[in-house]
Design a protein around this motif. Structure first.
Motif, PDB file in Angstrom:
ATOM      1  N   MET B  96       0.821  -1.204   0.000  1.00  0.00           N
ATOM      2  CA  MET B  96       0.000   0.000   0.000  1.00  0.00           C
ATOM      3  C   MET B  96       0.858   1.258   0.000  1.00  0.00           C
ATOM      4  N   ARG B 164       9.360   0.617  -0.925  1.00  0.00           N
ATOM      5  CA  ARG B 164       9.197  -0.108   0.330  1.00  0.00           C
ATOM      6  C   ARG B 164       8.094  -1.159   0.204  1.00  0.00           C
ATOM      7  N   ALA B 165       6.987  -0.771  -0.436  1.00  0.00           N
ATOM      8  CA  ALA B 165       5.891  -1.726  -0.603  1.00  0.00           C
ATOM      9  C   ALA B 165       6.314  -2.865  -1.536  1.00  0.00           C
ATOM     10  N   MET B 168       8.222  -6.157  -0.396  1.00  0.00           N
ATOM     11  CA  MET B 168       7.511  -7.286   0.196  1.00  0.00           C
ATOM     12  C   MET B 168       6.912  -8.187  -0.885  1.00  0.00           C
TER      13      MET B 168
END
Lengths: 363, 257
Positions: B96, B164-165, B168
């Protein structure tokens, strides 16, 4: 555009401008300034005359002091009684152990304030070894004469109660703060009850409970050391205050921090330990230091359960001596100076810490 | 932006998100009314609508930043309910990006990107850092890896948030008004990153008013108003032949300015 011209004028000229603008802008203002100045000079000069000019310095006998009583301070009382003031009723011949313990203890504190020691294992090793060493020095055993805690006194007691009183209260306070914001009703209710109950009573009553009431609830023959009980009471008391400070820090963080951590799949404890607490605790440094300074000075209340802290040792050192007993003002000033030294150092360190940790340039 | 690049998902692609009869209230106020939506793998959806229409709430219901009161949400075969295991599994699938970036200000750019891979995915630090550098390169921000978020511009921060999202390895990306908090000159760099992500076939749900972006990459544009999906259509139809009066009014307002 040019910068204002004042910036380039010599310091003396700028100072004069400042004086004219701020202190002598109107006749009434000038009058108030002069009166205040006169009062300050009068009070200041009589103090300096008493404390410095007419004072008895260094070692001197009581007669010298008595001759000047009321005109000059008798600092000789400190020179004569300093060991008793710093270490209380700790056996005279063993007081080097108390002194060494204070030095080691201060060294641990200074070292853990330094960046190089900011690693879990280093701090743990430092505090474990340092505390054990101090405990051995003070309590004795293993080649040293044992000294029961009832004879401990003075600065080591004050430092120990204050530092451990905060050190152990800190994790407890964090847990209480998290508990108070928990989604679990029982955890939340328990935290609120604890915090509100403890904050609602004076430290003296908590110490009293720990010292007297607590023993009534224990089975016969079971007893804990009185000093330990007071220490635990102080820990439990401080935890409630620390909890509220931490909670303020938690509330200051934007909700987006929790949401980002949630969205990344971090669990509750991971979110708290890695994302929330490092930020929340940093915000609360000024409040935490404030509370620590409070707590440091509040330790002087332990005297009501007959634990002889630094302030009491100072008082007792003077009062209990028939010759010197009139010179308690000098004794209290000495105590003030020592307390001030510690508190000022803490305040200074906290400012450095804030600046040092503000590397994230938060917008 | 090349408009022809937008339509590459095969028509038989499997369903990755299914929402049925979703209702949500904030107190007495109903924010979502009987929403049903199906998203296929690789589909890129733009959701627009006036403020307060429930569009952000809708995508926040997908990864449980908001709890819905009734209806079904199934993400990649996992039903979203109170089970912490399911919530965790779904959050592992969904990345997100927020309006206000929500980077962790006490961590460097690189640490922001490696935090979750190390602690949630239990990756070794070296692996996590290598992956992070790969994605930081992709959003063209490698030279800032050791700075703190506060030292970057808004556009750079948002690109870090995207990286950053991505670290993952999510299958779905949610964008909640990713350019609304940015200065105008930084909108483009973020949109370009999002377009390149869309070209790679990432399933995306974007709440945004960037209609240029919708035209360039969306497979479907959804218009929401007062908690309902009022209209949904491919962009070429949505912008020229919207059926509902409310949609046309909304488009008039935002396209004229």
């Amino acid at each position: 555009m040019h910068p204002p011209a004042t910036a380039h004028r010599p310091f003396a000229a700028r100072s004069l401008d400042w004086l004219r603008e701020n202190l002598f802008s109107t006749p009434a203002n000038a009058l108030i300034t002069l009166i205040t100045l006169a009062l300050l000079l009068w009070a200041g000069s009589s103090f300096v005359s008493w404390a410095v000019l007419h004072a008895v310095w260094g070692r001197a006998d009581v007669a010298t002091c008595n001759a000047l009583f009321g005109q000059g301070a008798c600092w000789a009382v400190i020179a004569d009684k300093w060991r008793h003031m710093l270490f209380g009723i700790y056996p005279q011949g063993e007081q080097w152990r108390s002194a060494l313990a204070v030095v080691i203890f201060c060294a641990i504190i200074v070292l853990s304030a330094m960046r190089a020691f900011w690693h879990v294992w280093r701090l743990l090793a430092l505090w474990l070894s340092g505390s054990l060493l101090c405990a051995w020095l003070l309590a004795g055993g293993f080649a040293l004469t044992p000294v029961p805690t009832a004879l401990w006194g003075g600065l080591p007691i004050t430092l120990m109660l204050a530092v451990f009183g905060t050190l152990f209260a800190f994790p407890l306070g964090i847990l209480l703060a998290l508990g108070r914001r928990s989604a679990l009703p029982i955890v939340r209710a328990a935290s609120i009850v604890y915090i509100e109950l403890v904050r609602g009573v004076p430290l003296i009553t908590v110490l009293f409970m720990a010292s007297i009431m607590f023993a009534l609830f224990l089975p016969e023959g079971v007893s804990f050391d009185k000093l330990l009980r007071a220490q635990v009471a102080i820990v439990l008391f401080n935890a409630a205050y620390i909890a509220e400070i931490v909670r303020a820090g938690l509330q200051a963080l934007p909700r987006g921090q929790y949401e980002a951590a949630d969205a990344l799949g971090l669990g509750y404890w991971q979110t708290q330990l890695l994302v929330i607490l490092p930020q929340a605790l940093k915000i609360t440094i000024p409040a935490q230091v404030n509370s620590f300074i409070d707590n440091f000075k509040d330790t002087s209340l332990v005297i009501i359960v007959s634990i002889f802290d630094f302030l009491y040792a100072v008082r007792q050192a003077v009062i209990s001596d028939l010759d010197w007993r009139h010179y308690f003002v000098e004794g209290y000033l000495f105590a003030m100076a020592v307390y001030w030294l510690f508190c000022y150092a803490m305040s200074h360190y906290s400012q450095w810490l804030e600046k040092h940790l503000s590397r994230d340039h938060r917008l | 932006m090349d408009p022809t690049a937008a339509h590459v998902i095969p028509p038989n692609a499997e369903e990755i998100i299914r929402i049925e009869g979703l209702n949500k209230w904030f107190g007495d106020f109903q924010v979502l009314r009987n929403i049903s939506l199906s998203v296929r793998r690789g589909e890129r959806i733009v959701i627009c609508g006036p403020s307060g229409s429930g569009k952000s709430t809708l995508i926040r219901c997908l990864n449980r930043l908001e709890t819905h009161q009734s209806g079904t949400v199934i993400v990649d075969g996992i039903r979203l309910n109170d089970s912490l295991k399911n919530i965790e599994a779904i959050r592992n699938d969904i990345g997100m990006v927020f309006q206000h970036f929500n980077l962790f200000p006490h961590l460097t750019v690189l640490e922001n990107c490696t935090l979750a891979p190390i602690w949630v995915r239990k990756q070794p630090r070296a692996t996590a850092e290598a992956t992070a550098m790969k994605f930081l390169e992709r959003v063209r921000i490698t030279d800032q890896a050791h700075k703190y978020p506060g030292q970057l511009s808004g556009g750079q921060q948002q690109r870090v948030a995207i990286a950053r999202a991505l670290c993952m390895a999510p299958r779905i990306m949610l964008f909640d008004e990713p350019t609304s908090a940015l200065d105008p000159e930084m909108v483009k760099e973020v949109l370009e990153t999002m377009v390149s992500l869309a070209r790679d076939g990432m399933t995306m749900l974007c709440v945004t008013h960037e209609m240029g972006f919708a035209r360039a990459v969306a497979d479907r544009v959804i218009f929401m108003d007062e908690g309902e999906i009022v209209e949904q259509a491919p962009p070429e139809i949505f912008f020229s032949q919207a059926r509902s009066e409310r949609t046309r009014q909304f488009l008039d307002q935002i396209l004229d300015h």
